[in-house]
Design an enzyme around this catalytic site. Structure first.
Site, short mmCIF file in Angstrom:
data_model
loop_
_atom_site.label_atom_id
_atom_site.label_comp_id
_atom_site.label_asym_id
_atom_site.label_seq_id
_atom_site.Cartn_x
_atom_site.Cartn_y
_atom_site.Cartn_z
CB ILE A 160 -3.79 4.16 0.81
CG1 ILE A 160 -4.74 4.34 -0.40
CG2 ILE A 160 -2.87 2.95 0.62
CD1 ILE A 160 -4.06 4.39 -1.74
CB ALA A 214 -2.28 5.54 6.80
CE LYS A 215 0.79 12.08 3.15
NZ LYS A 215 1.92 12.47 4.01
N GLY A 216 -3.85 9.91 2.97
CA GLY A 216 -5.15 10.16 2.36
C GLY A 216 -5.07 11.37 1.46
CG ASP A 228 0.78 15.91 3.03
OD1 ASP A 228 1.88 15.73 3.55
OD2 ASP A 228 0.63 15.93 1.79
#
Ligand code: NAD
Length: 423
Positions: free
Chosen positions: A67, A112-114, A153
């Site tokens: 995202i 963003a992040k996933g 992460d």
């Protein structure tokens, strides 16, 4: 002024919490409605389902997300987490927090992040590699060195970053180190990246102590979570002369009011798999650790650990949010009412993305800096961000979280405004 929680806000849904935090800043900044609507949502949300071959010959279909919340100030940037608890709203919240985090330290990235819903602890190295390579392939329509740059992460290591870099490079036919940060040094990683988040956290704690007129050598600290962030923050606090009295991981905590050397616990955990059982310490639960008498509390494990239920019992003078979103909005208000100085996550754990930025810059230039240079540049950026936030907090009479949001949201809003609307 504390966060206004008079309107009903979920204390658990991280995206609702992130939007609520944004709304407070947007109200105070009198953001116009179209800007507010733009920044309140994530601009791109990719949901993928993909098969992974397991060692026993079976095939499991996993779900993953990537995202991008906002790219007004530069390419999207944010980590990837592997966990059974990953959810769409968690990834949305984390991507929004990345936008503000990059803006508060003033580095030219969006957020963003996933994440992939999986249980990495029950998977073999081979299974993790196949998962990573296929997930990278699925999200390759979004990622790229000029577009969106992933990083580690929870439960994703430098090795995972190496597989992402290799998979992307295989697709385009040449090596692209700048597509991901947090890589091993041998393929374009940066000196100091592994310790960067914990080190940045220490820099913010030093600044807070100076502001409050406290000396680190006379302070005690408790750290929840003993992974990349928590173990580094605890070790660096110890090296600064702070007495670290409690540590924990997902299996439980350890306590010794006379002090614990976190570097020895790192070795112990490497041998036994947990901090629990470290000689000379008393066992405590993760919940008990948060309420122990100490000056500095570093929640460095996961979201929503300090809630309205336990906030009244927190005894620390400083809470430095190593993790993302460890304090719920209700709890935040209670901590501020108690006079506890909360260093918000988007400032306290911004060291990681700052050195990720250095890594990306070094990869693009193919010119690498020494660890001393990295740490000195990191300290300058974190100290400046802390002072900018403190100045905002003083001038607008708000707590540090609201101040950090005001700073960050105004920077992103200005970039969005000046770029104009397309088409
Ligand atoms: P990690 O996987 O290296 O470590 C997480 C630690 O938390 C482990 O010790 C684990 O045992 C512990 N833990 C997990 N569940 C727990 C629970 N219920 N109670 C207590 N401890 C628990 O992860 P990390 O990279 O150190 O990330 C920790 C937090 O910091 C996350 O919120 C992450 O988003 C945030 N963060 C990490 C970075 C980074 O550079 N790694 C940067 C910014 C923010």
């Amino acid at each position: 002024m504390a966060l206004d929680t008079s309107i009903a806000v979920s204390q658990e849904n991280p995206f609702e919490i992130a939007q609520h935090q944004f709304d407070i800043a947007a109200d105070m900044l009198n953001l116009q409605q179209d800007l507010r609507d733009t920044l309140r949502s994530c601009m791109r949300e990719l949901i993928v389902s993909f098969p992974v071959g397991m060692d026993d010959g079976s095939v499991r279909v996993l779900r993953g997300y990537r995202i991008q919340h906002n790219i007004a100030r530069g390419p999207a940037k944010g980590g990837i987490r592997y966990s059974p608890n990953v959810s769409l709203d968690e990834v949305r919240a984390l991507s929004m927090w990345m936008t503000w985090k990059c803006a508060v330290v003033n580095i030219p990235f969006g957020g963003a992040k996933g994440g992939v819903i999986c249980d990495p602890k029950s998977m073999s190295i081979g299974e993790l590699e196949r998962l990573t390579r296929r997930y990278t392939t699925e999200i390759s329509i979004l990622i790229g060195p000029e577009k969106d740059i992933p990083a580690p992460d929870m439960n994703t290591s430098p090795q995972v970053m190496a597989w992402i870099m290799d998979t992307y490079s295989m697709h385009v036919g040449y090596s692209v180190p700048a597509v991901v940060t947090g890589k091993p040094l041998s393929i374009g990683g940066s000196e100091g990246r592994t310790e960067a988040t914990g080190r940045g956290c220490l820099f913010t704690i030093r600044q807070a102590l100076k502001h409050l007129g406290l000396q680190i050598q006379k302070c005690t600290a408790a750290v929840q979570g003993f992974g990349n962030v928590g173990a580094t923050a605890a070790s660096l606090l110890h090296l600064d002369g702070c007495k670290v009295v409690a540590l924990s991981d997902s299996r439980g905590g350890i306590y010794n009011p006379a002090g614990i050397d976190p570097r020895q616990v790192v070795r112990f955990k490497a041998e036994t798999g947990s901090v629990v059982g470290f000689p000379g310490t008393k066992p405590v639960s993760n919940a008990e650790l948060l309420e122990l008498p100490c000056d500095i509390l570093v929640p460095a494990a996961m979201e929503s650990q300090i809630t309205s239920v336990n906030a009244g019992r927190i005894k620390a003078k400083i809470v430095a949010e190593g993790a993302n979103g460890p304090v719920t909005p209700d709890a935040d208000r209670k901590l501020i009412e108690k006079g506890i100085f909360v260093i918000p996550d988007i400032l306290a754990n911004a060291g990681g993305v700052t050195v990720s930025y250095f890594e990306w810059v070094q990869d693009l230039q193919s010119f690498f800096w020494s660890e001393e240079e990295i740490n000195a540049r990191l300290e300058r950026i974190i100290n400046r961000a802390f002072q900018d936030t403190l100045a905002m907090s003083t001038s607008r009479s708000v707590d540090m979280r609201t101040a950090a949001y005001l700073l960050a949201v105004s920077r992103v809003a200005e970039a969005t405004r000046v770029r104009g609307r397309y088409p």
